[in-house]
Design an enzyme around this catalytic site. Sequence first.
Site, short mmCIF file in Angstrom:
data_model
loop_
_atom_site.label_atom_id
_atom_site.label_comp_id
_atom_site.label_asym_id
_atom_site.label_seq_id
_atom_site.Cartn_x
_atom_site.Cartn_y
_atom_site.Cartn_z
N THR A 40 1.70 14.33 16.79
CA THR A 40 1.16 13.22 16.00
C THR A 40 0.47 13.74 14.74
O THR A 40 0.59 13.15 13.66
CB THR A 40 0.17 12.40 16.84
OG1 THR A 40 0.85 11.88 17.97
CG2 THR A 40 -0.44 11.27 16.03
N HIS A 43 3.04 14.48 12.21
CA HIS A 43 3.48 13.25 11.56
C HIS A 43 2.49 12.84 10.46
O HIS A 43 2.89 12.43 9.36
CB HIS A 43 3.60 12.12 12.58
CG HIS A 43 4.82 12.20 13.44
ND1 HIS A 43 6.10 12.03 12.96
CD2 HIS A 43 4.96 12.44 14.77
CE1 HIS A 43 6.97 12.16 13.95
NE2 HIS A 43 6.29 12.42 15.06
N CYS A 96 -10.11 -6.58 28.30
CA CYS A 96 -8.81 -7.24 28.50
C CYS A 96 -8.46 -7.25 29.99
O CYS A 96 -9.11 -6.61 30.81
CB CYS A 96 -7.73 -6.55 27.67
SG CYS A 96 -7.30 -4.89 28.25
N ASP A 195 18.06 20.45 24.99
CA ASP A 195 17.57 20.39 23.61
C ASP A 195 18.63 21.04 22.73
O ASP A 195 19.67 21.48 23.23
CB ASP A 195 16.21 21.09 23.49
CG ASP A 195 15.35 20.54 22.35
OD1 ASP A 195 15.75 20.70 21.18
OD2 ASP A 195 14.29 19.94 22.62
N ARG A 200 12.70 26.83 21.72
CA ARG A 200 12.00 26.07 22.74
C ARG A 200 12.73 26.10 24.08
O ARG A 200 12.10 26.05 25.14
CB ARG A 200 11.74 24.65 22.25
CG ARG A 200 10.66 24.65 21.17
CD ARG A 200 10.25 23.30 20.69
NE ARG A 200 8.99 23.39 19.96
CZ ARG A 200 8.47 22.40 19.25
NH1 ARG A 200 9.12 21.24 19.17
NH2 ARG A 200 7.32 22.55 18.63
#
Length: 341
Positions: A40, A43, A96, A195, A200
């Site tokens: 994130t 990004h 909530c 992948d 990786r």
Amino acid sequence: MKALSKLKAEEGIWMTDVPLPALGHNDIMIKIRKAAICGTDVHIYNWDTWSQKTIPVPMVVGHEYVGEVVAVGQEVRGFRIGDRVSGEGHITCGHCRNCRAGRTHLCRNTIGVGVNRQGAFAEYLVIPAFNAFKIPDNIPDALAAIFDPFGNAVHTALSFDLVGEDVLVSGAGPIGIMAAAVCRHVGARHVVITDVNDYRLDLARKMGVTRAVNVSRESLPEVMQALGMSEGFDVGLEMSGAPPAFHTMLDTMNHGGKIAMLGIPPGDMAIDWNQVIFKGLLIKGIYGREMFETWYKMAALIQSGLDLTPIITHQYAIDDFQKGFDVMRSGHSGKVILNWS
């Protein structure tokens, strides 16, 4: 205090000075020791379409960390100065229906640390005490700093019974690799990860997967045949967000198989629903971590011998943060940690 901030609506991240965060009655203040770079954060660095719609500028980013409690609000119970903690990066409303039912990970009003409010790439972080998690003494700082993404992996992997099952993990990012390691640790038979990134996939092999498959060169059905799998995978963990990977997963699932989806597709994704229907597949969406059952499972898995140390491939002093972001953006890394102390 020093902090890494998104100061401008363009590519990059900058070291700056920001005020010390205010401490509320129900908050704790954490002096950050180590923080890890998340996808994130990349990004946000790249300032992609999602970031432009989501991140207010300026914003102190970062949400993977470990540190020491240095102050507690007057209403806080259960934490004291000196405690070593990490924390849940999703701050929930408490009001909530899901929050009131104890399903806080499904809160519809979630605020993200380092996304919607000041984050952990700073000398100090303030979060609600409810969100903090004490780190056991026998878990080192480097592992505690990656509890947030490890929690994504644990939540996804433990969605279904894995004992004796054959598992397909699509996407060998750090979270996918950690999820595969969890599957092996808790008793899955074959754990196959796919992948197109050889670095990786090699990292996944170090973490003990049965087979790491580069699908640009190898046939997944041939790998299954070599393993003696005649009926398909029992469990699928979709960690990539790549539509072709999900299509392959549907093709190779056994009838009655179960799929947990954490990877976020880039947009609308068409699939062959006939496969879902006629195979009787169960698909479950995964977001974040269950609060706080996933956190207790994380600590217990490490304490019971799960070794995550190979996934941490790079560590840098905070002043060398640019090197950390560069290696993350290259795709040739596992988890990258920035040291604040």
